[in-house]
Enzyme design. Structure first.
Site, mmCIF file in Angstrom:
data_model
loop_
_atom_site.group_PDB
_atom_site.id
_atom_site.type_symbol
_atom_site.label_atom_id
_atom_site.label_comp_id
_atom_site.label_asym_id
_atom_site.label_seq_id
_atom_site.Cartn_x
_atom_site.Cartn_y
_atom_site.Cartn_z
ATOM 1 N N ASP A 72 62.343 -80.157 108.839
ATOM 2 C CA ASP A 72 62.908 -78.981 108.178
ATOM 3 C C ASP A 72 62.010 -77.817 108.564
ATOM 4 O O ASP A 72 60.832 -77.805 108.213
ATOM 5 C CB ASP A 72 62.897 -79.232 106.660
ATOM 6 C CG ASP A 72 63.378 -78.018 105.868
ATOM 7 O OD1 ASP A 72 63.470 -76.917 106.432
ATOM 8 O OD2 ASP A 72 63.634 -78.203 104.663
ATOM 9 N N TYR A 89 54.069 -81.331 96.115
ATOM 10 C CA TYR A 89 55.464 -81.333 96.541
ATOM 11 C C TYR A 89 55.708 -80.211 97.546
ATOM 12 O O TYR A 89 55.477 -79.042 97.241
ATOM 13 C CB TYR A 89 56.405 -81.162 95.340
ATOM 14 C CG TYR A 89 57.851 -81.156 95.755
ATOM 15 C CD1 TYR A 89 58.466 -82.322 96.195
ATOM 16 C CD2 TYR A 89 58.594 -79.981 95.764
ATOM 17 C CE1 TYR A 89 59.774 -82.327 96.625
ATOM 18 C CE2 TYR A 89 59.914 -79.980 96.185
ATOM 19 C CZ TYR A 89 60.502 -81.151 96.614
ATOM 20 O OH TYR A 89 61.805 -81.147 97.044
ATOM 21 N N LYS A 136 61.443 -82.693 100.326
ATOM 22 C CA LYS A 136 61.704 -84.135 100.290
ATOM 23 C C LYS A 136 61.485 -84.735 101.686
ATOM 24 O O LYS A 136 61.467 -84.022 102.680
ATOM 25 C CB LYS A 136 63.145 -84.346 99.801
ATOM 26 C CG LYS A 136 63.339 -85.566 98.938
ATOM 27 C CD LYS A 136 62.472 -85.620 97.715
ATOM 28 C CE LYS A 136 62.562 -86.934 96.995
ATOM 29 N NZ LYS A 136 61.399 -87.199 96.158
HETATM 30 P P1 13P Z 1 64.302 -80.104 101.333
HETATM 31 O O1 13P Z 1 63.242 -81.160 101.317
HETATM 32 O O2 13P Z 1 65.553 -80.571 101.971
HETATM 33 O O3 13P Z 1 63.765 -78.847 101.956
HETATM 34 O O4 13P Z 1 64.702 -79.778 99.846
HETATM 35 C C1 13P Z 1 63.740 -79.259 99.029
HETATM 36 C C2 13P Z 1 64.162 -78.936 97.639
HETATM 37 O O5 13P Z 1 63.308 -78.904 96.783
HETATM 38 C C3 13P Z 1 65.549 -78.654 97.311
HETATM 39 O O6 13P Z 1 65.703 -78.294 95.952
HETATM 40 MG MG MG Z 2 64.152 -77.307 102.972
HETATM 41 MG MG MG Z 3 65.780 -81.262 103.939
#
Ligand code: 13P
Ligand code: MG
Ligand code: MG
Ligand code: 13P
Length: 376
Positions: free
Chosen positions: A11, A230, A233
């Site tokens: 990402d 964090y 994801k």
């Molecule tokens: P991604 O990991 O796909 O960037 O999503 C992060 C997120 O916290 C969406 O609410």
């Molecule tokens: Mg993202």
């Molecule tokens: Mg993502």
């Protein structure tokens, strides 16, 4: 011909929050891979799923090759530059280290690779999921490779009669790869006992016991283990070789009709059903639901056919309708109970500061003794 199939994804920035990458970002990644990868690669395919960009490549340099990993890393750096110029959200989100150091593993991008002797016909599937983590593939892999209720090939195909070997990783271990090998069908209950805990135990690969050949490779990175907090994801990618001594494509796809509740969606902190979507789909409801796409390919001498979008078939429209209902049903209970992830997953988020502050405001009441009791 011996070749390596690699997928590396990251990402690196997204339009409108965490929805999807821009066309210009994708063009920058494409451009780098095509120009700089000409000598290194036999073929490549670039796609996005939600806000993640995946580069699928064939080459002859083996698994974990520095030149191949650097090619992908540099392509993501180029894409990140574009993301910054366009003001995309989370530019360079998954590039957690400043400088490339030989292998993208442990640096943020997800990677799944396998080396094999190409069969005369070599059908394979490339899965990419967004707004979830690698454990999301646990149940579909278990059903596809170990359960004759899902996979009649385990009864009907002579090459599958001996079953499959699961390599499962303990992704909580940060000191190195902590793995266990378990054989289906004999150790089915042991496999199930681990795979039920999808945040900790993740299928890393699956192997044919009849031939020793690798059937599946899954990315296993947990970003909070790298970043300590964090940062998004661990949206996982997966490669699966199909047919002959491996399950048929339909046997691999069938479990996705269950749409199990998986970790992910909003702020990576919830339990939501996994929706099979078309290639190059974005994200919407509640930063979710978690989505999975699948491109089916054939290849010859490492050259791909065009991809076929496995979840574009009308069958999956009904599944998607059902997943939407299931997602909305779960969201009705908001933060409560099973709707959110357990504390062990949330401890990488800002909730720890809040709980720390509240902890100081707790008081311990003194036990009051009643007068009557005093006289007894
Ligand atoms: P991604 O990991 O796909 O960037 O999503 C992060 C997120 O916290 C969406 O609410
Ligand atoms: Mg993202
Ligand atoms: Mg993502
Ligand atoms: P075909 O006869 O179309 O090759 O299909 C064989 C099969 O086993 C499908 O699961």
């Amino acid at each position: 011909m011996k070749l390596t199939l690699s997928v590396i994804k990251a990402d690196i920035g997204s339009i409108g929050g965490h929805i999807c990458p821009s066309q210009q970002l994708l063009a920058a990644v494409h451009d780098h891979i095509h120009k700089q990868g000409e000598e290194l690669l036999l073929d490549s395919y670039i796609s996005y799923t939600g806000d993640d960009v995946a580069i699928v490549m064939t080459h002859q340099r083996g698994v974990g090759n520095a030149a191949i990993h650097k090619l992908a890393w540099d392509a993501f750096i180029k894409g990140t530059e574009t993301a910054k110029q366009q003001g995309l959200y989370g530019a360079g989100q998954d590039l957690l280290k400043d400088a490339f150091s030989g292998n993208v593993r442990g640096m943020g991008p997800a990677v799944a690779e396998m080396e094999f002797e190409e069969r005369p016909n070599e059908p394979f599937l490339f899965f990419a999921a967004d707004k979830t983590d690698p454990g999301a593939y646990n149940l579909p892999l278990y059903l596809a490779f170990a359960d004759p209720m899902n996979t009649p090939g385990l009864m009907l195909a002579p090459g599958m009669a001996q079953g499959f070997r699961f390599v499962i990783m303990d992704v909580n271990c940060t000191e190195g790869d902590r793995i266990i090998e378990l054989n289906a069908p004999e150790e089915l209950y042991d496999i199930a006992a681990l795979l039920r805990d999808a945040e900790r135990y993740v299928v890393e690969s699956v192997w044919s016991r009849a031939t020793g050949k690798q059937a599946a490779a899954v990315s296993t990175s947990r970003l909070h283990n790298i970043a300590g907090k964090y940062t998004g994801k661990d949206d996982p990618v997966m490669l699966i070789r199909v047919q002959k001594d491996f399950p048929a494509t339909g046997e691999i796809l069938a479990p996705y009709s269950i749409a199990p509740l998986v970790a992910g969606a909003m702020r990576g902190s919830h339990q939501m059903p996994l929706m099979p979507v078309q290639l190059n789909s974005g994200i919407s409801y509640f930063d979710g639901p978690p989505v999975v796409s699948c491109a089916a390919f054939a290849m010859h001498n490492g050259k791909f056919t065009e991809p076929v979008d496995a979840f574009a078939h009308p069958f999956w429209d009904t599944v998607r309708d059902r997943v939407s209902e299931k997602a909305m049903e779960m969201r009705r209970q908001g933060f409560f109970g099973a709707a959110m992830l357990p504390m062990s997953e949330l401890e990488y988020t800002g909730i720890m500061d809040k709980l720390g502050r509240l902890d100081k405001r707790f008081i311990q009441r003194q036990v009051q003794t009643s007068k009557e009791e005093e006289f007894v």
